[in-house]
Each structure stands twice: as structure tokens, then as C-alpha cells.
Scaffold this motif. Structure first.
Motif, short mmCIF file in Angstrom:
data_model
loop_
_atom_site.label_atom_id
_atom_site.label_comp_id
_atom_site.label_asym_id
_atom_site.label_seq_id
_atom_site.Cartn_x
_atom_site.Cartn_y
_atom_site.Cartn_z
N UNK A 361 0.82 -1.21 0.00
CA UNK A 361 0.00 0.00 0.00
C UNK A 361 0.85 1.26 0.00
N UNK A 362 1.91 1.27 0.80
CA UNK A 362 2.73 2.48 0.93
C UNK A 362 3.65 2.68 -0.26
N UNK A 363 4.05 1.59 -0.93
CA UNK A 363 4.97 1.71 -2.05
C UNK A 363 4.31 1.26 -3.35
N UNK A 364 3.00 1.43 -3.42
CA UNK A 364 2.28 1.03 -4.63
C UNK A 364 2.87 1.74 -5.84
N UNK A 365 3.31 1.00 -6.83
CA UNK A 365 3.95 1.65 -7.98
C UNK A 365 2.98 2.57 -8.71
N UNK A 366 3.41 3.78 -9.04
CA UNK A 366 2.51 4.70 -9.75
C UNK A 366 2.22 4.24 -11.17
N UNK A 367 3.16 3.50 -11.76
CA UNK A 367 2.96 3.00 -13.12
C UNK A 367 3.76 1.73 -13.31
N UNK A 368 3.53 1.06 -14.44
CA UNK A 368 4.19 -0.23 -14.69
C UNK A 368 5.69 -0.07 -14.88
N UNK A 369 6.13 1.11 -15.32
CA UNK A 369 7.54 1.30 -15.63
C UNK A 369 8.43 1.14 -14.40
N UNK A 370 7.93 1.50 -13.23
CA UNK A 370 8.76 1.42 -12.02
C UNK A 370 8.38 0.22 -11.14
N UNK A 371 7.45 -0.60 -11.59
CA UNK A 371 6.99 -1.70 -10.76
C UNK A 371 8.10 -2.69 -10.45
N UNK A 372 8.96 -2.97 -11.42
CA UNK A 372 10.01 -3.95 -11.18
C UNK A 372 11.03 -3.45 -10.17
N UNK A 373 11.27 -2.14 -10.14
CA UNK A 373 12.18 -1.57 -9.14
C UNK A 373 11.61 -1.79 -7.74
N UNK A 374 10.33 -1.47 -7.57
CA UNK A 374 9.69 -1.66 -6.27
C UNK A 374 9.58 -3.13 -5.92
N UNK A 375 9.37 -3.97 -6.92
CA UNK A 375 9.28 -5.41 -6.67
C UNK A 375 10.61 -5.94 -6.12
N UNK A 376 11.73 -5.46 -6.66
CA UNK A 376 13.03 -5.91 -6.14
C UNK A 376 13.21 -5.49 -4.68
N UNK A 377 12.80 -4.29 -4.34
CA UNK A 377 12.89 -3.83 -2.95
C UNK A 377 11.99 -4.66 -2.05
N UNK A 378 10.79 -4.92 -2.53
CA UNK A 378 9.84 -5.72 -1.76
C UNK A 378 10.39 -7.13 -1.53
N UNK A 379 10.94 -7.73 -2.58
CA UNK A 379 11.47 -9.09 -2.45
C UNK A 379 12.64 -9.15 -1.47
N UNK A 380 13.53 -8.15 -1.52
CA UNK A 380 14.67 -8.14 -0.61
C UNK A 380 14.21 -8.05 0.84
N UNK A 381 13.27 -7.16 1.10
CA UNK A 381 12.76 -6.99 2.47
C UNK A 381 12.03 -8.24 2.94
N UNK A 382 11.20 -8.80 2.08
CA UNK A 382 10.39 -9.95 2.47
C UNK A 382 11.25 -11.20 2.66
#
Length: 512
Positions: A361-382
Motif C-alpha cells: 500500500x505504501x509503495x504502490x507503484x505509480x505506473x508499470x515502468x517502475x513496478x520492477x524496481x519496487x518489486x526488487x525492494x519488496x522481495x529483498x525486504x520480504x
């Protein structure tokens, strides 16, 4: 630059509805502008409903999504939880037990009480640094009826009925937060050429399109497993328990006391949980099928319950310990059992849902272009969170001195203990954990205080240098005195747990 507007959650239950609520509440202001949260679940697949214990984080989560704590108690058969008591984990003797409470040690930010407690050698570590173990022993609640909703006199979490909690969240999400609810069976997952999920086809007809899909389909892992082909990473070589037997036990008298903490009692090849709700107890046996048969495990469970077990039906739940190799791939993120599952020794299932939903919810990607960047951060944390939970659960087994069965002996073998935990256990022979010594990330799920409670509850010996702690001896004396004063004050002022639950049902708590 496709804008992320349509969030589709597949699967209900606690994971699905908590995720829906957290995302919808965080982005409610965007809903008039095309943002939508849709939850689709099968009308034919029953909810597994594992987990009746939570962490104090759930108070913050419920408050953030706008839930009345009084309504939560009334509709979810909820009770207070002030920690967990572990019986027979260290030696197996009848008097072997310790608490992992939810309050930090007194003065934790200023002084490490471990060297001072070790030097004094007086009383349990828990009773020396916090009143919470004694509150649990006395059956007292963590607040009074005059304490406002979500506020605490002693830190607390909840015990709850998972099925009722899911239904409660569903009503709140749909009626208050604007979540769209679709009852349908997914028959096909449509993919884009780039490997994203484009839409879901359903048996009932609707085609559900979305920009981000959250897989809450439980062990089935319809999206992250089947569609995205993300492998599962087992950890059964570290955590041996692979089966749970669960049963609901009614009280002999509706006025019987309600225990204010989880009770975890070690058995020959596993352990039994015992959770008190206002209307019943939830009891279950978690065990390793490699070390005991299901029939023998059920006999141990029924022996623990006693005559009240006669005629009760036991439900068997498989446990496949481990997690996905990747939690967010493409435009699919797995939450809940779809992401993984570990034995419920420290009630980590629901808190992992909360943490995952909050981060999405807090880091919901604004668009598809940056989703993979946020996904990598999410995966590292998780990944880090799952690893630290596995470490902490294994700590309970690695510290045991029980020698009465292969199960306990096998759990002490170094090759079954994660390397990071082995290193820390070696370090803790000479240096007690404290604050950020080894726990320096914002993503820590178990703070150093939790390790202190388990280590020194189970009799771990730390050989600190002579004179260690002399410079803060006065701080330690003050902290100990404050614990004694706080204990006396709370013991005199807090109601019995059952008494407070009855008052909440009748009168409600003060709204904030």
C-alpha cells in the motif's frame, strides 16, 4: 507508463481481506478518480482459517483501516493476548516454563539488563524486567474498561476466531472502504506477451482485468505458483513439523477464566498450542510426521485436553514449511499462504500479511515502468523477514536440553540450524543481544528483546567479562525498582481477563 489503478486480490480469508482493507484505506482518496480495489474469491473453496494468535501490530492495522476495537471484539470472538508461555521446552520437566511477553524490558533503550540479572541470579529474567509474566499468571487483562480503544496499560495483541475475523473484515471493506467483491471461480489466467497477468476468466462469466494482482489463494498459489511459475523453497530440513491437528474445545462453564496468553507445551515430537477465546479454547498439536505417527500425535493431543476431548472432531492441517523463491514477480505479488507458511510457534502468519499489505500500500507503484524496481525492494525486504522468522523459530528448538526423543536430539544438530543463527548463538555465549547489535534493520520482525526472553527463559549462559555493566549499574537498579513499582500498580488496578471481556461485550470501550 501504464498507471496502476486497478488492484485485484484473488482469494479471501484473513490474507485477502486484510490486504484489501489496508490498500483501500491508504488510497481511498484516489477512488473517485478511477482507483479501485477488487477482491475475487471462490464461493466453493472453504477458508483454511489457520492462526488465532496475532501481534500488537494488528492494533495499529485495525486502527489505520478505521475499525472500532469494540466492534472487533464483539464480532470476532476476540480476547487479549499478552505473550506466550512455553512449557517443557527446555528440560521437559513439569516445572519447566518461561514467558515471551509483549512488553519490552524496563529501560530497554538505556540499559541492557541481562548482565545485571546474570550477576544477581535472582528470579526469572522476565519477572526482573517486566510485570507481564505476573499479569499472565494472575489472569489479568492488559487494560481496564476506562482505557480508550487501542490504548494499553500493558502491551497486547489479540486471540481471535479466524473465520469470524475474515467475515468482519469483508463487511468493513465492502461497506466502508469501497472494496468491490466478486464471488467467482477463476478458470483461466490470461497473460500478456511480456509475462504479466492481464485478466482472470471465471466460471461464472465475468472477466476481471487489473494492473496489479495480489495472490491470496492460499496453498494453491494460483497466480504466483501456477501462472508465474515461481518455485517454492522448503525449509523442512530446519523446521521439522509438517502437520497440525486442531480442535475447538468448549468451556465447561461459560464463566470459566480466559487465559490471557498463548500456551505452547512441548510434546515428544512437537508441541501443543492452547488459545483462550471468550466462547471456547482453540487447541492443536503441531508435530513432525517423521518422528511420530498421526494416531499417536492425536493421542497426545487428547491426553493434553483430558475428558473434554471426548466426542470432539480433530481437523488435520498439512504444514509445508517454506516460502516462494520470489514474492513479487511481474505484476503479481503473493501474500499469506500463497507466499509461504511456517509452523505457528510465534504467531507469524497474520503479521506477515500485515507487513506485506502495508508495504504494498505504501509503495504502490505509480505506473508499470517502475513496478520492477519496487518489486526488487519488496522481495529483498520480504526474504529478510522470512529468514529471520525461521531463525527465531529454530532458536526455540536449538536451545533445548531435552534428550527424551529423536525429535529433540535431531533439532540440536548443527546442520539443521541456519548459519546466521549458529553464528549468533556462538556470539551470545559471551555477549547478550541488545538493541542494534545484531538487529539493525527497520525490517526486523523479532527485536533483540524477543531473543533475550527466549535465550534466558531457556537457561542460556552468557559469560560476560568481569565488571561488565558496572558503568550503568545505577540505571539497572532504577529499572528494576520501576518494574517492581509497575508490577504492584498493575496487579492492584487491572481486572480479570474474563471480567473485562464481559464488560466490553456489554458496554463497549471508549472510542478514541
Amino acid at each position: 507508463m501504464q498507471v496502476i489503478q486497478r488492484i485485484v486480490i484473488v482469494g479471501g480469508g484473513t490474507a485477502g481481506w486484510l490486504t484489501a482493507g489496508v490498500i483501500a484505506a491508504r488510497h481511498r482518496g484516489r477512488m473517485p478518480h478511477g482507483f479501485e480495489v477488487t477482491l475475487v474469491e471462490s464461493p466453493n473453496v472453504p477458508i483454511i482459517g489457520v492462526g488465532e494468535g496475532t501481534w500488537p501490530t494488528l492494533r495499529t492495522t485495525l486502527r489505520r483501516i478505521g475499525v472500532s476495537e469494540t466492534d472487533f471484539f464483539r464480532h470476532c470472538d476476540a480476547a487479549f493476548k499478552q505473550g506466550a508461555r512455553f512449557n517443557r521446552w527446555t528440560t521437559g520437566a513439569d516445572d519447566d516454563g518461561y514467558y515471551h511477553p509483549l512488553m519490552l524490558p524496563q529501560g530497554f533503550a538505556q540499559v541492557n539488563m541481562v548482565p545485571h540479572w546474570l550477576a544477581d541470579g535472582d528470579g526469572s529474567f522476565c519477572d526482573t524486567v517486566t510485570p507481564q509474566g505476573r499479569l499472565c499468571d494472575a489472569g489479568l487483562a492488559p487494560k481496564t474498561i476506562a482505557t480508550p480503544e487501542y490504548e494499553a496499560l500493558a502491551n497486547y495483541a489479540y486471540h481471535l476466531d479466524a473465520g469470524k475475523f475474515s467475515a468482519f473484515l469483508q463487511r468493513h471493506c465492502c461497506e466502508t472502504l469501497g472494496v468491490r467483491h466478486i464471488l467467482a471461480d477463476v478458470t483461466e489466467v490470461r497473460m500478456t506477451e511480456s509475462g504479466d497477468v492481464a485478466a482472470l476468466e471465471t466460471e461464472q462469466g465475468p472477466v476481471i482485468e487489473g494492473d496489479l494482482f495480489v495472490d491470496c489463494t492460499g496453498f494453491r498459489a494460483l497466480l504466483i505458483g501456477d501462472a508465474m511459475q515461481v518455485p517454492f523453497r522448503p525449509c523442512g530440513d530446519t523446521l521439522f513439523c509438517d502437520t497440525a491437528l486442531a480442535v475447538q474445545v468448549p468451556y465447561a462453564d461459560p464463566a470459566d477464566p480466559v487465559v490471557c496468553h498463548t500456551i505452547s507445551t512441548a510434546q515428544s515430537a512437537g508441541w501443543i498450542w492452547d488459545i483462550g477465546l471468550p466462547t471456547r479454547r482453540g487447541i492443536g498439536h503441531v508435530f513432525s510426521s517423521s518422528h511420530i505417527s498421526a494416531d499417536e500425535a492425536e493421542r497426545e493431543l487428547r491426553a493434553y485436553i483430558g475428558p473434554a476431548a471426548d466426542g470432539l472432531t480433530v481437523r488435520r492441517i498439512p504444514i509445508r514449511s517454506g516460502h516462494r523463491e520470489t514474492f513479487w514477480k511481474g505484476n503479481v505479488v503473493a501474500v499469506g499462504l500463497a507466499a509461504g507458511f511456517l509452523e505457528p510457534l510465534e504467531a507469524s502468519a497474520i503479521v506477515l500479511v500485515e507487513l506485506s499489505a502495508k508495504m504494498i500500500a505504501e509503495q504502490l507503484p505509480p505506473n508499470r515502468a517502475v513496478m520492477d524496481v519496487l518489486a526488487r525492494r519488496y522481495n529483498a525486504t520480504t526474504h529478510y523477514r522470512w529468514g529471520r522468522i525461521i531463525d527465531f523459530l529454530k532458536l526455540h528448538y536449538a536451545l533445548t536440553r531435552r534428550d527424551d526423543s529423536d525429535f529433540w536430539r535431531d533439532n540440536r544438530q548443527p546442520e539443521t540450524i541456519p548459519g546466521r543463527l549458529l553464528d549468533l548463538m556462538e556470539l551470545w555465549k559471551f555477549q547478550p543481544p541488545w538493541l542494534h547489535d545484531e538487529f539493525d534493520r527497520a525490517e526486523e520482525v523479532f527485536p533483540a528483546a524477543s531473543y533475550q526472553y527466549v535465550l534466558y527463559g531457556m537457561g542460556h549462559q552468557t559469560r560476560t567479562p568481569q565488571g561488565e555493566g558496572a558503568t550503568d549499574a545505577e540505571l539497572a537498579r532504577r529499572a528494576r525498582r520501576e518494574t517492581e513499582v509497575q508490577t504492584a500498580r498493575l496487579m492492584a488496578g487491572l481486572p480479570r481477563h474474563r471480567e473485562l471481556l464481559d464488560k466490553i461485550a456489554q458496554h463497549g470501550m471508549q472510542p478514541i
